[in-house]
Scaffold this active site. Structure first.
Site, PDB file in Angstrom:
ATOM      1  N   GLU A 256       0.986  -1.298  -0.041  1.00 17.92           N
ATOM      2  CA  GLU A 256      -0.020   0.068  -0.136  1.00 17.92           C
ATOM      3  C   GLU A 256       1.102   1.272  -0.032  1.00 17.92           C
ATOM      4  OE1 GLU A 256      -3.320  -0.257  -0.447  1.00 17.92           O
ATOM      5  OE2 GLU A 256      -3.173  -2.268  -0.094  1.00 17.92           O
ATOM      6  N   CYS A 290      -1.952   9.405   3.044  1.00 19.45           N
ATOM      7  CA  CYS A 290      -1.552   8.787   1.707  1.00 19.45           C
ATOM      8  C   CYS A 290      -2.741   9.129   0.592  1.00 19.45           C
ATOM      9  CB  CYS A 290      -1.259   7.170   1.623  1.00 19.45           C
ATOM     10  SG  CYS A 290      -3.152   6.216   2.199  1.00 19.45           S
TER      11      CYS A 290
HETATM   12  P1  NAD Z   1       8.780   4.642   4.035  1.00 19.94           P
HETATM   13  O1  NAD Z   1       8.336   3.785   3.064  1.00 19.94           O
HETATM   14  O2  NAD Z   1       9.920   5.524   4.391  1.00 19.94           O
HETATM   15  O3  NAD Z   1       8.549   3.678   5.590  1.00 19.94           O
HETATM   16  C1  NAD Z   1       7.539   2.883   5.834  1.00 19.94           C
HETATM   17  C2  NAD Z   1       8.005   1.963   6.623  1.00 19.94           C
HETATM   18  O4  NAD Z   1       8.916   0.980   5.992  1.00 19.94           O
HETATM   19  C3  NAD Z   1       8.887   2.322   8.081  1.00 19.94           C
HETATM   20  O5  NAD Z   1       8.544   1.415   9.048  1.00 19.94           O
HETATM   21  C4  NAD Z   1      10.036   2.023   7.554  1.00 19.94           C
HETATM   22  O6  NAD Z   1      11.182   2.093   8.732  1.00 19.94           O
HETATM   23  C5  NAD Z   1      10.404   0.865   6.791  1.00 19.94           C
HETATM   24  N1  NAD Z   1      11.442   0.954   5.919  1.00 19.94           N
HETATM   25  C6  NAD Z   1      12.000   1.610   5.311  1.00 19.94           C
HETATM   26  N2  NAD Z   1      13.101   1.076   4.626  1.00 19.94           N
HETATM   27  C7  NAD Z   1      12.909  -0.086   4.426  1.00 19.94           C
HETATM   28  C8  NAD Z   1      13.415  -1.014   3.766  1.00 19.94           C
HETATM   29  N3  NAD Z   1      14.603  -1.023   3.145  1.00 19.94           N
HETATM   30  N4  NAD Z   1      13.097  -2.347   4.355  1.00 19.94           N
HETATM   31  C9  NAD Z   1      12.029  -2.617   5.118  1.00 19.94           C
HETATM   32  N5  NAD Z   1      11.189  -1.678   5.681  1.00 19.94           N
HETATM   33  C10 NAD Z   1      11.658  -0.285   5.426  1.00 19.94           C
HETATM   34  O7  NAD Z   1       7.513   5.647   4.143  1.00 19.94           O
HETATM   35  P2  NAD Z   1       7.124   6.614   5.242  1.00 19.94           P
HETATM   36  O8  NAD Z   1       7.669   7.975   5.117  1.00 19.94           O
HETATM   37  O9  NAD Z   1       7.184   5.913   6.545  1.00 19.94           O
HETATM   38  O10 NAD Z   1       5.551   6.854   4.906  1.00 19.94           O
HETATM   39  C11 NAD Z   1       5.072   7.764   4.312  1.00 19.94           C
HETATM   40  C12 NAD Z   1       4.541   7.041   2.898  1.00 19.94           C
HETATM   41  O11 NAD Z   1       3.877   5.983   3.243  1.00 19.94           O
HETATM   42  C13 NAD Z   1       3.764   8.030   1.915  1.00 19.94           C
HETATM   43  O12 NAD Z   1       4.438   7.568   0.662  1.00 19.94           O
HETATM   44  C14 NAD Z   1       2.284   7.715   2.144  1.00 19.94           C
HETATM   45  O13 NAD Z   1       1.788   7.920   0.859  1.00 19.94           O
HETATM   46  C15 NAD Z   1       2.625   6.123   2.413  1.00 19.94           C
HETATM   47  N6  NAD Z   1       1.361   5.461   2.961  1.00 19.94           N
HETATM   48  C16 NAD Z   1       0.508   4.794   2.097  1.00 19.94           C
HETATM   49  C17 NAD Z   1      -0.916   4.320   2.390  1.00 19.94           C
HETATM   50  C18 NAD Z   1      -1.560   3.321   1.742  1.00 19.94           C
HETATM   51  O14 NAD Z   1      -2.397   2.992   2.365  1.00 19.94           O
HETATM   52  N7  NAD Z   1      -1.489   3.290   0.444  1.00 19.94           N
HETATM   53  C19 NAD Z   1      -0.937   4.533   3.767  1.00 19.94           C
HETATM   54  C20 NAD Z   1      -0.211   5.134   4.527  1.00 19.94           C
HETATM   55  C21 NAD Z   1       0.982   5.841   4.181  1.00 19.94           C
END
Ligand code: NAD
Length: 519
Positions: A256, A290
């Site tokens: 997501e 998001c």
């Molecule tokens: P992010 O991708 O930086 O991080 C999300 C999670 O992934 C965090 O827990 C982070 O520690 C982890 N992560 C980061 N790198 C990783 C790796 N290499 N391996 C495994 N885990 C890893 O995103 P963010 O900045 O925390 O969140 C914001 C983003 O999330 C925005 O793009 C937003 O649109 C999206 N979002 C999407 C939805 C949806 O339902 N589509 C909902 C909420 C947020």
């Protein structure tokens, strides 16, 4: 004036919450109160060995849990539903302290797991019941579709809705008989840890829901390598990394991801409703949803009218750090994220965009506050024109024909959410169907689609793979077992039967089954 921290957030309470996070190295991360930058608690950081032990513990708890009758498993969530509502204010305190969002958004976030529980409490018995179907030989054979839990589900959650993404996505997985290993974002681990404590108070067996913490690239590989399925919510860039590793391991995943969501206002839309919607769409959760709106398409003849009313309403918004329902807008999640949002606005202005209102950080309110910002003249050579800003920044555009509005809305790599506003509902729905987006809300921004728990919700294009909610929101956490029974040995020629005769009978049987509809 100094900010009074909620009485519920005592050191003892916070340390009790993080105590379940394993850290054999003793390393910790400073989890701070966003409004003030002050330390809330030292969050233990898990090593790869800690993560493997968490999976081993989850796996042994899962075997016992999966053997519980479904009714007994679901009874846990009936109790949890009441408990989550009773404790909503404490959860809200935690969400606000760790994310900096305003109280209205934080309390709304606490409602999501409760709605998910309600939905799947009704739906799970039907979805998990074995389905008996006909086999290839009528009467003499059967095939039964049985839903088996996948085992241990790895959930990786972001910071923008830490409680909703950490807990809500685990509920159908647990109901289906799985265990969970959750990796929340370091910044926002407290509210999901509290949710797990509540689930255990409601009767969830200890050990079944594990939490590991650390930076994503440190924790991610071991988590994915040990999981039977990965549920990821976060950015498109990280989603690609997760998907690649899951694919190599031949496990399934749900991704997501981000959006650059458009809002199309049709000519017959009601001005007041559009302005109210746009305020929430652009600035709700400080622009960190998001599904929120970053691009707004307005009809040429009414452009100035909508723009002026939206700008005026935005200027009236109250920003502030408070654990009460006062401020309309809270903080961004961190000074780092505030810098990213600022860089998008600065880049747009340097390339010729105009700031109609906002556009500045507000250090007088807290270290990560940024003003609600409306831009005009944003183009695709600007960061804010193509990539997700994920802050309280929206760009206004004008369109001449509906076809042009649809083409502009679709001119993006993303496809998570879209919002269409109009007086003629049928016409607005027609426009909505033409938008390449997993979710389309007519006369609303996002809540109608997201709160409709019976319908799958996910992204298309670069916004994701798979969906949450709906039947597939639970079934994705299961493997299908096809249990087939042959009651009499009729497949193949009978002893002594001529093979030509057997083939003739078989082909005739197939013809008859097609004609009579028997199968
Ligand atoms: P992010 O991708 O930086 O991080 C999300 C999670 O992934 C965090 O827990 C982070 O520690 C982890 N992560 C980061 N790198 C990783 C790796 N290499 N391996 C495994 N885990 C890893 O995103 P963010 O900045 O925390 O969140 C914001 C983003 O999330 C925005 O793009 C937003 O649109 C999206 N979002 C999407 C939805 C949806 O339902 N589509 C909902 C909420 C947020």
């Amino acid at each position: 004036m100094t900010l009074q921290r909620p009485a519920s957030l005592t050191d003892e309470f916070l340390q009790g919450l993080v105590a379940r996070v394993p850290s054999s190295s003793g390393a910790s991360w400073k989890l701070t109160e966003v409004y003030t930058g002050e330390l809330l608690v030292e969050l233990p950081q898990s090593t790869p060995a800690d993560i493997e032990r968490a999976f081993a513990a989850a796996r042994s708890a899962q075997r016992v849990w999966a053997a519980w009758p479904l009714r007994k498993r679901l009874a846990v969530f009936k109790r949890a539903h009441a408990l989550f509502l009773d404790r909503a204010h404490t959860t809200t305190d935690l969400i606000q302290a760790e994310s900096g969002k305003n109280r209205r958004m934080a309390i709304e976030e606490t409602c999501d797991p409760v709605m998910v529980m309600s939905h799947y409490l009704k739906r799970a018995p039907h979805l998990l019941k074995p389905v008996r179907r006909g086999g290839p030989i009528p009467v003499l054979s059967t095939s039964t579709e049985i839903r088996q839990p996948k085992g241990v589900i790895g959930i990786i959650a972001p910071w923008n809705f830490p409680f909703a993404t950490g807990i809500s996505d685990s509920i159908p997985a647990l109901m289906a008989g799985n265990a969970i290993v959750l990796k929340p974002d370091n910044k926002t681990a407290l509210s999901p840890l509290y949710g797990i404590q509540l689930l255990e108070q409601a009767g969830l067996p200890k050990g079944l829901f594990q939490v590991v913490c650390g930076e994503g690239p440190d924790v991610g590989p071991t988590l994915i390598d040990n999981a039977n399925y990965v549920m990821f919510t976060g950015s498109t860039a990280t989603g690609r990394v997760i998907g690649e590793r899951a694919g190599r391991n031949l496990i399934d995943c749900c991704l997501e991801l981000g959006g650059k969501n458009p809002m199309i206002v049709l000519e017959d839309a009601k001005l007041d409703e559009v302005v109210q919607g746009a305020i929430f769409g652009a600035f709700g959760n400080t622009g960190q949803i998001c599904m929120h709106i970053e691009r707004m398409y307005l009809p040429e003849p009414r452009y100035a009218e909508f723009r002026d009313a939206f700008v005026a309403a935005t200027r009236r918004l109250v920003l502030g750090a408070a654990y009460d329902f006062g401020p309309d807008i809270g903080s961004l999640v961190s000074p780092d994220h505030m810098e990213r949002v600022r860089s998008h606005v600065d880049d747009a202005v340097a390339k010729g965009a105009t700031v109609l209102t906002g556009g500045r950080p507000r250090p007088d309110l807290g270290p990560a506050f940024f003003e609600p910002t409306i831009l005009e003249g944003v183009t695709q050579d600007m960061l804010a024109g193509v990539t997700e800003t994920f802050g309280p920044v929206v760009a206004l555009h004008r369109y001449r024909t509906v076809d042009e509005a649809v083409a502009l809305a679709n001119d993006t790599d993303y496809g998570l959410n879209a919002s269409v506003w109009g007086g003629d509902l049928a016409a607005a729905c027609q426009v909505g169907r033409r938008i390449q987006s997993g979710n389309v809300n007519v006369n609303d921004i996002l809540a109608t689609a997201y709160a409709a728990k019976g319908t799958p919700s996910g992204g298309v294009k670069q916004s994701g793979v798979g969906a949450r909610h709906g039947d597939q929101g639970l079934l994705k956490y299961t493997d299908v077992q096809n249990l087939a029974v042959l009651k009499k040995q009729v497949l193949g020629a009978r002893p002594g039967q001529d093979y030509d005769e057997y083939v003739k009978g078989m082909l005739g049987g197939l013809r008859m089954m097609r004609k009579t509809g028997i199968r």
